[in-house]
Design a protein around this motif. Sequence first.
Motif, PDB file in Angstrom:
ATOM      1  N   PRO A  32      54.993  41.428  83.121  1.00 55.19           N
ATOM      2  CA  PRO A  32      53.901  40.893  83.943  1.00 55.19           C
ATOM      3  C   PRO A  32      53.781  41.649  85.265  1.00 55.19           C
ATOM      4  O   PRO A  32      54.768  42.138  85.809  1.00 55.19           O
ATOM      5  CB  PRO A  32      54.317  39.440  84.199  1.00 55.19           C
ATOM      6  CG  PRO A  32      55.401  39.143  83.233  1.00 55.19           C
ATOM      7  CD  PRO A  32      56.042  40.449  82.881  1.00 55.19           C
ATOM      8  N   LEU A  33      52.584  41.707  85.777  1.00 56.37           N
ATOM      9  CA  LEU A  33      52.337  42.319  87.083  1.00 56.37           C
ATOM     10  C   LEU A  33      52.761  41.356  88.185  1.00 56.37           C
ATOM     11  O   LEU A  33      52.509  40.157  88.098  1.00 56.37           O
ATOM     12  CB  LEU A  33      50.854  42.633  87.251  1.00 56.37           C
ATOM     13  CG  LEU A  33      50.276  43.733  86.358  1.00 56.37           C
ATOM     14  CD1 LEU A  33      48.762  43.620  86.309  1.00 56.37           C
ATOM     15  CD2 LEU A  33      50.688  45.086  86.882  1.00 56.37           C
ATOM     16  N   SER A  34      53.385  41.885  89.223  1.00 55.02           N
ATOM     17  CA  SER A  34      53.682  41.066  90.407  1.00 55.02           C
ATOM     18  C   SER A  34      52.370  40.853  91.158  1.00 55.02           C
ATOM     19  O   SER A  34      51.350  41.488  90.863  1.00 55.02           O
ATOM     20  CB  SER A  34      54.694  41.783  91.299  1.00 55.02           C
ATOM     21  OG  SER A  34      54.076  42.922  91.894  1.00 55.02           O
ATOM     22  N   ALA A  35      52.399  39.998  92.170  1.00 51.93           N
ATOM     23  CA  ALA A  35      51.193  39.768  92.975  1.00 51.93           C
ATOM     24  C   ALA A  35      50.723  41.070  93.621  1.00 51.93           C
ATOM     25  O   ALA A  35      49.528  41.371  93.633  1.00 51.93           O
ATOM     26  CB  ALA A  35      51.464  38.706  94.030  1.00 51.93           C
ATOM     27  N   ASP A  37      51.360  44.153  92.535  1.00 52.05           N
ATOM     28  CA  ASP A  37      50.857  45.026  91.469  1.00 52.05           C
ATOM     29  C   ASP A  37      49.427  44.639  91.087  1.00 52.05           C
ATOM     30  O   ASP A  37      48.571  45.505  90.914  1.00 52.05           O
ATOM     31  CB  ASP A  37      51.755  44.944  90.228  1.00 52.05           C
ATOM     32  CG  ASP A  37      53.167  45.461  90.452  1.00 52.05           C
ATOM     33  OD1 ASP A  37      53.387  46.246  91.392  1.00 52.05           O
ATOM     34  OD2 ASP A  37      54.053  45.082  89.664  1.00 52.05           O
ATOM     35  N   LYS A  38      49.186  43.349  90.964  1.00 52.35           N
ATOM     36  CA  LYS A  38      47.829  42.880  90.631  1.00 52.35           C
ATOM     37  C   LYS A  38      46.829  43.315  91.695  1.00 52.35           C
ATOM     38  O   LYS A  38      45.745  43.789  91.380  1.00 52.35           O
ATOM     39  CB  LYS A  38      47.803  41.355  90.502  1.00 52.35           C
ATOM     40  CG  LYS A  38      48.393  40.832  89.231  1.00 52.35           C
ATOM     41  CD  LYS A  38      48.337  39.316  89.203  1.00 52.35           C
ATOM     42  CE  LYS A  38      49.129  38.781  88.041  1.00 52.35           C
ATOM     43  NZ  LYS A  38      49.238  37.312  88.052  1.00 52.35           N
ATOM     44  N   ALA A  39      47.199  43.124  92.951  1.00 50.79           N
ATOM     45  CA  ALA A  39      46.302  43.466  94.060  1.00 50.79           C
ATOM     46  C   ALA A  39      45.987  44.958  94.080  1.00 50.79           C
ATOM     47  O   ALA A  39      44.853  45.349  94.369  1.00 50.79           O
ATOM     48  CB  ALA A  39      46.913  43.038  95.391  1.00 50.79           C
ATOM     49  N   ASP A  40      46.979  45.795  93.768  1.00 56.23           N
ATOM     50  CA  ASP A  40      46.786  47.245  93.836  1.00 56.23           C
ATOM     51  C   ASP A  40      46.308  47.860  92.529  1.00 56.23           C
ATOM     52  O   ASP A  40      45.864  49.007  92.516  1.00 56.23           O
ATOM     53  CB  ASP A  40      48.081  47.927  94.283  1.00 56.23           C
ATOM     54  CG  ASP A  40      48.398  47.667  95.750  1.00 56.23           C
ATOM     55  OD1 ASP A  40      47.488  47.257  96.502  1.00 56.23           O
ATOM     56  OD2 ASP A  40      49.560  47.876  96.153  1.00 56.23           O
ATOM     57  N   GLY A  41      46.419  47.122  91.421  1.00 51.08           N
ATOM     58  CA  GLY A  41      45.909  47.612  90.136  1.00 51.08           C
ATOM     59  C   GLY A  41      46.865  48.518  89.380  1.00 51.08           C
ATOM     60  O   GLY A  41      46.439  49.240  88.482  1.00 51.08           O
ATOM     61  N   TYR A  43      51.494  49.102  88.446  1.00 52.78           N
ATOM     62  CA  TYR A  43      52.891  48.728  88.660  1.00 52.78           C
ATOM     63  C   TYR A  43      53.499  49.687  89.681  1.00 52.78           C
ATOM     64  O   TYR A  43      53.399  50.901  89.528  1.00 52.78           O
ATOM     65  CB  TYR A  43      53.710  48.853  87.372  1.00 52.78           C
ATOM     66  CG  TYR A  43      53.386  47.869  86.292  1.00 52.78           C
ATOM     67  CD1 TYR A  43      54.057  46.651  86.198  1.00 52.78           C
ATOM     68  CD2 TYR A  43      52.439  48.178  85.314  1.00 52.78           C
ATOM     69  CE1 TYR A  43      53.775  45.760  85.167  1.00 52.78           C
ATOM     70  CE2 TYR A  43      52.162  47.293  84.290  1.00 52.78           C
ATOM     71  CZ  TYR A  43      52.827  46.086  84.220  1.00 52.78           C
ATOM     72  OH  TYR A  43      52.555  45.215  83.198  1.00 52.78           O
ATOM     73  N   TYR A 102      49.701  52.936  85.535  1.00 54.56           N
ATOM     74  CA  TYR A 102      48.365  52.398  85.298  1.00 54.56           C
ATOM     75  C   TYR A 102      48.276  52.078  83.808  1.00 54.56           C
ATOM     76  O   TYR A 102      48.283  52.979  82.981  1.00 54.56           O
ATOM     77  CB  TYR A 102      47.299  53.419  85.696  1.00 54.56           C
ATOM     78  CG  TYR A 102      47.173  53.600  87.183  1.00 54.56           C
ATOM     79  CD1 TYR A 102      46.218  52.885  87.899  1.00 54.56           C
ATOM     80  CD2 TYR A 102      48.018  54.457  87.877  1.00 54.56           C
ATOM     81  CE1 TYR A 102      46.092  53.041  89.276  1.00 54.56           C
ATOM     82  CE2 TYR A 102      47.901  54.615  89.255  1.00 54.56           C
ATOM     83  CZ  TYR A 102      46.935  53.902  89.941  1.00 54.56           C
ATOM     84  OH  TYR A 102      46.824  54.053  91.300  1.00 54.56           O
ATOM     85  N   ASP A 104      49.621  49.026  80.661  1.00 53.37           N
ATOM     86  CA  ASP A 104      50.671  48.068  80.364  1.00 53.37           C
ATOM     87  C   ASP A 104      52.045  48.726  80.383  1.00 53.37           C
ATOM     88  O   ASP A 104      52.255  49.783  79.783  1.00 53.37           O
ATOM     89  CB  ASP A 104      50.453  47.437  78.983  1.00 53.37           C
ATOM     90  CG  ASP A 104      49.258  46.499  78.952  1.00 53.37           C
ATOM     91  OD1 ASP A 104      48.864  46.002  80.031  1.00 53.37           O
ATOM     92  OD2 ASP A 104      48.724  46.252  77.858  1.00 53.37           O
TER      93      ASP A 104
END
Length: 135
Positions: A32-35, A37-41, A43, A102, A104
């Motif tokens: 799963p992406l961390s918060a 990672d999600k914000a920056d798009g 890992y 970039y 999965d």
Amino acid sequence: MTDSHPPAVLPRYVYKLISPASDFNPKDKVLPLSALDKADGFYHLSTKEQAPGTANRFFPGSRFSDLLVLKIDYQGIAPLVKWETAKGEHPTDQSRIFPHVYGDLLQQHIVFPISMMWQPNLGSWDFTEGWEDRQ
């Protein structure tokens, strides 16, 4: 962050830092992406040399009670990696260029997790020599 600046010698392994360690489930097919990672798009990963600085800067023991470092086979994820300068940094050397994934990040590329210990007397995580081979 669009230009990729890979090092002259690619690493065998890269590392993903996770806290709390309970956020890691080895049964997940995709990490799963961390918060952040999600914000920056992508890992956020580190090389062996970068991991201690990343851990102590972004996961201080005053805010995090545990830290898990995932050792990842670089060759398996290489097509998804862009080597990019850290935000707000002006590259002066390779130490400021980080691997970002970039796409999965599949669990199959994780070699093993490493549980890190906080050293209150030193005010840092235990990245003593050989840390990357602890299991």
